[in-house]
Design a protein around this motif. Structure first.
Motif, mmCIF file in Angstrom:
data_model
loop_
_atom_site.group_PDB
_atom_site.id
_atom_site.type_symbol
_atom_site.label_atom_id
_atom_site.label_comp_id
_atom_site.label_asym_id
_atom_site.label_seq_id
_atom_site.Cartn_x
_atom_site.Cartn_y
_atom_site.Cartn_z
ATOM 1 N N THR A 27 -5.174 -3.089 -1.410
ATOM 2 C CA THR A 27 -4.952 -2.658 -1.415
ATOM 3 C C THR A 27 -5.598 -1.158 -1.422
ATOM 4 O O THR A 27 -6.611 -1.835 -1.416
ATOM 5 N N ALA A 28 -5.053 -0.368 -1.052
ATOM 6 C CA ALA A 28 -6.354 0.889 -0.805
ATOM 7 C C ALA A 28 -5.346 1.940 -1.816
ATOM 8 O O ALA A 28 -4.476 2.034 -1.200
ATOM 9 N N THR A 29 -6.376 3.136 -1.849
ATOM 10 C CA THR A 29 -5.803 3.751 -2.960
ATOM 11 C C THR A 29 -6.823 5.274 -2.946
ATOM 12 O O THR A 29 -8.218 5.215 -2.742
ATOM 13 N N ALA A 30 -6.535 6.163 -3.952
ATOM 14 C CA ALA A 30 -7.621 7.649 -4.285
ATOM 15 C C ALA A 30 -6.778 8.041 -5.342
ATOM 16 O O ALA A 30 -5.632 8.077 -5.987
ATOM 17 N N SER A 31 -7.204 8.452 -6.456
ATOM 18 C CA SER A 31 -6.861 9.700 -7.021
ATOM 19 C C SER A 31 -6.034 9.242 -8.620
ATOM 20 O O SER A 31 -5.770 8.352 -8.444
ATOM 21 N N GLN A 32 -4.717 10.167 -7.681
ATOM 22 C CA GLN A 32 -3.778 10.197 -8.343
ATOM 23 C C GLN A 32 -2.591 9.068 -8.205
ATOM 24 O O GLN A 32 -2.343 8.325 -9.470
ATOM 25 N N VAL B 156 1.225 -1.155 -0.061
ATOM 26 C CA VAL B 156 -0.117 0.102 -0.078
ATOM 27 C C VAL B 156 0.760 0.906 0.155
ATOM 28 O O VAL B 156 2.748 1.469 0.301
ATOM 29 N N TYR B 157 0.010 2.483 -0.506
ATOM 30 C CA TYR B 157 0.638 3.797 -0.671
ATOM 31 C C TYR B 157 0.008 4.653 -0.284
ATOM 32 O O TYR B 157 -0.935 4.860 -0.514
ATOM 33 N N MET C 299 0.992 -2.259 -6.691
ATOM 34 C CA MET C 299 0.109 -3.384 -7.230
ATOM 35 C C MET C 299 0.616 -3.900 -7.623
ATOM 36 O O MET C 299 -0.186 -5.082 -7.992
ATOM 37 N N ALA C 300 1.378 -4.072 -7.913
ATOM 38 C CA ALA C 300 2.589 -4.841 -9.189
ATOM 39 C C ALA C 300 2.891 -5.938 -8.000
ATOM 40 O O ALA C 300 2.740 -7.451 -8.266
#
Ligand code: FAD
Ligand code: TPP
Ligand code: SF4
Ligand code: SF4
Ligand code: SF4
Ligand code: MG
Lengths: 561, 289, 383
Positions: free
Chosen positions: C79-84, C28-29, C64-65
């Motif tokens: 995982t989780a993310t948003a936008s950019q 995750v980032y 994601m890789a």
């Protein structure tokens, strides 16, 4: 969920490329080939040098020796006196110095004497009897090969002992009698009829032998001295080199005076000069040939110089005048003389205003000898006065050694004896109508191709390593006696030196070809140690295995498709 | 004495692959995979390695291989290792086998990050000094002045020193190796295999077509790269302990450059400049030992 | 632990859903407004409540890789993310679905730069609608928690990745009481992940080698077939969840649609506001209904056609915008209704793009406006 399973992806990769046939890309295919090394190629006896060097390196010492004596029964002798053209052609010479093949041969020869190793016994006994006339290296080599093959051999020798020039000419300090004696003794264990003090004198004598024996080999050497007309009408003592050397070898001390001039440029001249030095004389050597063209072995020339010989190369005697009662003045002049292979009597051009004089109490003549052909049929004598090889083979008459060649070297004589022996066997088999023995010989031959060139050696694999030389014994440096000058190598030195051999053209199972194939198309036959083969299914013909074989034992062969 | 090899191999890399005849990269893969052995999972981004690894459904590598995207090798490998670890399969090696483009350039971010996290993976860069799969364009591993299809006048800038950059991450192991020294290469793989954490090895693998080298010369050229000092063989442990594994024989760089048509336009002055640069680099490297 | 209630933000609710689904690897980032998900997960892991390897990647691309490979190696991945972050992942989103890796990813809808902004807007995830991912849009934290668990169940059946999406701040940061189901309930619902094909030296299969045209064609067909099952499986998964927990959402929610003359159609947080508007309008006697699209990928075409077939007017409200085509939902609904015998008139309004507030009053105005005009083929900016 069950329904779905069948539709879940099927494109995982589950198979292996080793079903592919990348060999179809290829336009050339590597082949394993035992190839001639240049040393073997030039070696008169065609010695399997890389093979025995490899054995020596791996400390298979007796095996190494047996490999040599398959072709040459006298390695302790040749290890000392052979002119070793193998070393001059050795591929390593172009890199960091030739491999000391000669000293290694001596090492193994001496070791065999020390260990008492025996020559291989004849595997069978044959009925046929062969007469060998002349017990020098040529005759003995022929006798040996015939005996090995089971034939009954009688050796006829004029002298009371065998060995020819090895015994009666080559000086003790280079070839001790004891060494020769041991190698002769070991040879004789194979069982020969030896008739010593038996000179074949007349044609009748000779014809008698021809009738009694299935074949005859003549190797009587060359003993008829040439003379020098300029020295004929003088009271000065003129020695014939072979007489002089023979006397010294018998332990006598011929009276040569204090100042000696040796005339000649071959080994006989240098040996005479160095022998004279040891008798206390001051010695000068006068030769027609320039230094570079001297027929003598170069190391001999150099060693003689070191011992005090003064050379006059490219010079000749024109006359002689006495000085007082015991001494003489030789009138000399500088000349240009080019020895030639084709012309037996090449021109000598005198250089103007180059006259000089040399004082001498005696002269030793070493300007060549011719064979005495009296007892032999005239058909056997060639135009140049030698016994002609191949002239009467179909009548069972074979010749070799000094008596039939101007290529006068011990190894050449041994080679002649060996090669003529196989011709004799062929001849005798031919008489019986069978010839399979010779075919067997063929199979073991290396493939008949160009010897491996230095450019085919991958020198990366051979870090620089200087040659180990035989040392000069300090106690024999004084010229006070005839003790052998050069010391043989120790075992450690010999093994180190043998490890320098590239093994040109001879696979030593180093595995390079195996490891460097990107297609893993080279496989080791697990059951046959040291054998490799190429999988045609995969080999793409890149040539990496060829390139990375350190020794040219793999070659690429074009394939037509 | 003679140099010879005795390399223990377990056949993981298979024959019948699609590498060009005499390919240095295929040779490297052979040593690497056959040394790592079957308890390994491979990660391969687009590159010649991907071609060599075989078209579905045939693989030239008798291990699971995941073909990833050009820039993601290190992250992909990390994902596998972590997933194996949580399943208790900790003994399995995970190796990324990437080209120089996928390492020095587009994949560098992921690589540097994996190094910083000290991911328990072996990352091997098969450096053929260019984007060869796409037809020999320059990468940041392409040396100064080398011709590529995207630097037709010769590359104006030098080669990135990836080994030093990776050493600066102070990871357990960084090494350089090449196919001309298979014993050294396999020893490094064996050593890396025994270690934990991030291990990085850059292997110089001559590309025949891309460098302009005859089919039989990959090994010779690779050896010359080492013996001229152009590509020294060394290793760095924990970013500190430097060991030079082979003392270059001091062959002039000219000998190396001449073996390849990508350098055929070089002038004598340029060659001299390269020689000076190599001498300087060797001095620096020796000082680090 | 048994089911219990807790005051949670939408993002923290997601984290609890993740904890219960027990993923093993979480690369995750961070990115606003997703960070609370990450932080909570890390907190739960540190507290020993979540046994997972959290990989702090250097980018969403690498995250994601790693998700893909970890999933292909046979473990459950989140995982989780948003936008950019989602934008950066784009290449890997396709790679994941192609690899048939059932990764679950939470995406918190946020405007995409440039210019920089931090507001709720669904364009980020909707722009990824063609990546082969299942997409769920959620209205509340509770729904997001429940959907994370359902998504694992569905994704792992069809071997496709899924996004669970809610909007920035309105959902992600608003705190509500959330029921956290008991672990046994979830364990009973969600079987362990044991894929047949995986990266394992004991199996030896490889993924990703070059394929020929026919294989590629077949592979895409396979993905399509798997997608086709999703509506049905998602429906069943939701039902099963409802049986266990009492909470179900369907793949779309019909609210007062039966006799409706006008149906408002929207996704995510706006559905809540629209429901309020429907209630008010109904009180005023207007026959208005609401269609909340929860499952956007695959788009439930048949359900949409069935629900909307007898409705005279549909008002699509999009909090997202694709220049040149308009609102995403508007496009999808029009396409879904294509060729229907008595197709409704479809009005598309761009409301709330960039996060602007949409009140029940705004929606009532929209209804009035739609009643008064004939529909335009393209989406219309409102206000
Ligand atoms: C001083 C000197 C030094 C040399 N040094 C070297 C050297 O360092 N290296 C090298 O390679 N070569 C050297 N040579 C040359 C080498 O010795 C000869 O080439 C070699 O010995 C020839 O061998 P052969 O068997 O042909 O002749 P020989 O060795 O001459 O043997 C012939 C034998 O036949 C016997 N014989 C002759 N006539 C009859 C007959 N009618 N009946 C019966 N028996 C007969 C002789 O007694 C003799 O034993 C040297 C030669 C000389 C003279
Ligand atoms: C994101 C992305 N950009 C570009 C490419 C095209 N591409 C495929 S291989 C390659 C070159 C790779 O070079 P390198 O890593 O050095 O490997 P080599 O081909 O030399 O073995 C490129 C640019 C790609 N696959 N992915
Ligand atoms: S290196 Fe060995 S095999 Fe080659 S020529 Fe010299 S001695 Fe003979
Ligand atoms: S290295 Fe292998 S592929 Fe190349 S020629 Fe030799 S056997 Fe054939
Ligand atoms: S490379 Fe080594 S093993 Fe192969 S043929 Fe040459 S010597 Fe023999
Ligand atoms: Mg490359």
């Amino acid at each position: 969920m069950e329904v779905l399973k069948k539709e879940i992806p099927t494109i995982w990769t589950t198979g292996w490329t080793d079903i592919m046939n990348t060999g179809t890309w290829r336009s050339a295919m590597p082949i394993y080939q035992k190839r001639k090394s240049p040393c073997q190629d030039i070696c008169p006896v065609n010695g399997e040098i890389p093979t025995w060097l490899q054995n020596l390196k791996s400390e298979n010492l007796e095996e190494a020796w047996l490999e040599i004596v398959a072709k040459n029964p006298f390695p302790a002798v040749t290890g000392r006196v052979c002119h070793h053209p193998c070393e001059s052609k050795c591929n390593r010479k172009e890199y960091d110095g030739e491999v000391g093949i000669n000293s290694l041969e001596q090492f193994l020869g001496d070791l065999a004497i020390e260990k008492g190793w025996s020559l291989p016994k004849p595997s069978q006994e044959m009925e046929e009897r062969v007469a060998v006339i002349g017990g020098g290296p040529a005759g003995l080599s022929c006798a040996y090969q015939l005996r090995k093959a089971g034939y009954q051999v009688t050796i006829f020798e004029e002298q009371p002992e065998l060995g020819g020039l090895l015994r009666f000419a080559i000086p003790e300090y280079r070839l001790p009698k004891a060494v020769l004696a041991k190698e002769l003794e070991r040879l004789l264990e194979l069982g020969f009829n030896v008739e010593l003090n038996r000179k074949i004198i007349t044609k009748e004598d000779f014809e008698q032998l021809r009738r009694e024996y299935s074949a005859v080999f003549v190797a009587v050497g060359a003993y008829k001295a040439k003379s020098l007309p300029q020295l004929e009408n003088t009271a000065m003592k003129v020695w014939f080199c072979l007489d002089f050397l023979a006397q010294v070898k018998k332990g006598e001390k011929p009276d040569i005076g204090r100042k000696v001039v040796v005339i000649g440029g071959g080994n006989a001249a240098i040996d005479s000069a160095r022998t004279a030095l040891r008798l206390g004389a001051k010695v000068k050597v006068l030769s027609l040939e320039d230094r570079a063209d001297l027929p003598a072995i170069n190391t001999e020339v150099v060693d003689g110089e070191r011992e005090g010989i003064i050379y006059y190369h490219g010079a000749m005697v024109t006359g002689v005048e006495p000085i007082g009662t015991d001494s003489y003045m030789l009138k000399c002049v500088k000349v240009v003389f080019k020895p030639s292979d084709t012309d037996r009597f090449p021109k000598t051009v005198v250089l103007k205003d180059t006259e000089f004089e040399l004082q001498a109490d005696s002269v030793i003549l070493a300007i060549g000898q011719e064979p005495d052909t009296t007892p032999f049929p005239s058909e056997l004598v060639s135009a140049v006065g030698l016994l002609g090889s191949g002239l009467m083979e179909n009548q069972g008459l074979f010749v070799g050694g000094d008596s039939s060649s101007l290529n006068r070297y011990v190894s050449a004589a041994i080679a002649d004896g060996k090669n003529q022996a196989s011709k004799i066997i062929e001849y005798m088999k031919g008489n019986k109508g069978a010839s399979e023995g010779n075919q067997n010989e063929q199979v073991n031959q290396t493939v008949d191709s160009e010897p491996v060139k230095f450019s085919e050696v991958n020198t990366f694999y051979f870090p620089i390593m200087p040659k180990v030389n035989r040392e000069i014994r300090s106690e024999s440096n004084s010229l006070s006696g005839f003790a052998e000058i050069k010391a043989g190598l120790s075992q450690a030195e010999a093994i180190q030196e043998s490890s320098r051999c590239f093994s040109c053209g001879h696979c030593i199972s180093c595995n390079n070809c195996f490891y460097f194939c990107p297609d893993q198309a080279v496989v080791k036959n697990s059951d046959l140690c040291g054998e490799y083969h190429i999988l045609e299914q995969y080999c793409k013909g890149c040539g990496l295995c060829v390139e990375e074989c350190p020794r040219g034992a793999v070659t690429l062969k074009e394939e037509a498709r | 004495m003679m140099i010879s090899y005795n390399i223990p191999e377990e056949k993981v890399f298979l024959s019948g692959h699609n590498a060009c005849p005499g390919c240095g990269e295929a040779l490297a893969l052979r040593y690497i995979l056959n040394t790592l052995g079957p308890e390994t999972v491979g990660v391969v981004p687009p590159s010649c390695i991907a071609i060599i690894s075989g078209p579905q459904p045939y693989s030239s590598m008798r291990i699971p291989v995941y073909q990833t995207t050009l820039e993601a090798s290190a992250a992909s490998a990390a994902g596998i290792k972590r997933a194996l670890d949580v399943q208790g399969k900790t003994q399995v090696n995970v190796v990324a086998l990437a080209g120089d483009g996928g390492t020095y350039d587009i994949g560098f971010q992921a690589l540097s990050a994996a190094a910083e996290r000290n991911e328990d993976i072996i990352y091997i860069c098969l450096d053929n000094e260019g984007y060869m799969n796409t037809g020999a364009q320059k990468s940041s591993a392409t040396p100064w002045l080398a011709y590529t299809t995207s630097t037709p006048g010769g590359k104006p800038t030098g080669k990135k020193n990836v080994a030093e950059i990776m050493a600066a991450h102070e990871i357990p192991y960084v090494a350089t190796a090449t196919v001309g020294f298979p014993d050294d290469l396999t020893a490094k793989i064996r050593k890396a295999k025994e270690m934990k954490g991030m291990r990085f090895i850059v292997v110089l693998t001559p590309c025949l077509a891309g460098w302009g080298v005859p089919d039989s010369q990959a090994v010779r050229v690779s050896r010359l790269a080492v013996d001229t000092g152009i590509f020294p063989l060394y290793e760095v442990e924990n970013g500190r302990k430097y060991t030079l594994n082979w003392e270059p024989r001091g062959i002039p760089v000219d000998t190396y450059l001449r073996t390849q048509s990508r350098y055929k336009h070089l002038t004598a002055d340029q060659i001299e400049e390269i020689q000076q640069e190599v001498n300087r680099n060797m001095t620096y490297l020796r000082e680090k030992q | 632990m048994t089911a219990h209630r807790k005051l949670l933000s939408g993002n923290h609710a997601v984290s609890y859903g993740v904890m219960l689904a027990k993923p093993k690897v979480i690369p995750v980032y961070p990115i606003t407004p997703q960070t609370p998900i990450l932080e909570k997960i890390t907190e739960l892991q540190t507290a020993g409540e979540l046994d997972a390897d959290i990989m702090t990647a250097e980018s969403e691309h690498s995250a994601m890789a790693a998700c893909i490979t970890a999933s292909l190696t046979g473990v459950r991945v989140f995982t989780a993310t948003a936008s950019q972050g989602l934008m950066l992942m784009h290449e890997m989103l396709h790679y994941a679905s192609g690899a048939r890796a059932p990764i679950i990813m939470a995406n918190v809808n946020r405007t995409i730069g440039s210019p920089w902004a931090f507001w709720p807007d669904q364009t980020d995830s909707l722009a990824q609608r063609d990546c082969g991912w299942i997409q769920y849009y959620c209205e509340t934290g509770q729904e997001s928690l429940d959907t994370v668990i359902q998504a694992f169940k569905v994704a792992e059946q069809v071997m496709l990745p899924a996004m669970v999406i809610h909007e920035a701040f309105y959902v992600s940061h608003s705190v509500e009481p959330v029921e956290i189901p008991g672990q046994e309930t979830v364990d009973e619902y969600l079987p362990p992940f044991t894929p047949e094909h995986r990266l394992d030296p004991a199996i030896g299969e490889s993924w990703g080698n070059v394929v020929n045209q026919e294989m590629y064609y077949r592979h895409r067909q396979d993905m399509g077939r798997a997608m086709e099952h999703v509506c049905d499986l998602a429906q069943k998964a939701d039902q099963a969840w409802q049986e266990l927990t009492g909470r179900g959402y369907g793949i779309m929610e019909e609210y007062c649609c039966d006799d409706a003359k006008v149906v408002l159609a929207t996704m995510g947080g706006l559905a809540g506001t629209a429901r309020e508007a429907v209630d008010i309008l109904r009180q005023k006697g207007l026959k208005v209904g609401l269609l909340k699209v929860k499952l956007f990928r695959p788009f439930p075409v048949f359900q949409v056609r069935k629900i909307l077939s007898a409705i005279p007017k549909v008002i699509v409200m999009d909090r997202n915008y694709a220049p040149g085509t308009g609102g995403f939902l508007h496009q999808e609904i029009k396409a879904a209704l294509y060729g229907l015998a008595n197709s409704p008139e479809v009005h598309g309004y761009l409301v709330g793009v960039g996060g602007v507030n949409v009140s029940p009053e705004n929606i009532m105005d929209l209804v009035n406006r739609a009643m008064a005009e004939t529909a335009f083929p393209e989406s219309v900016w409102v206000g």
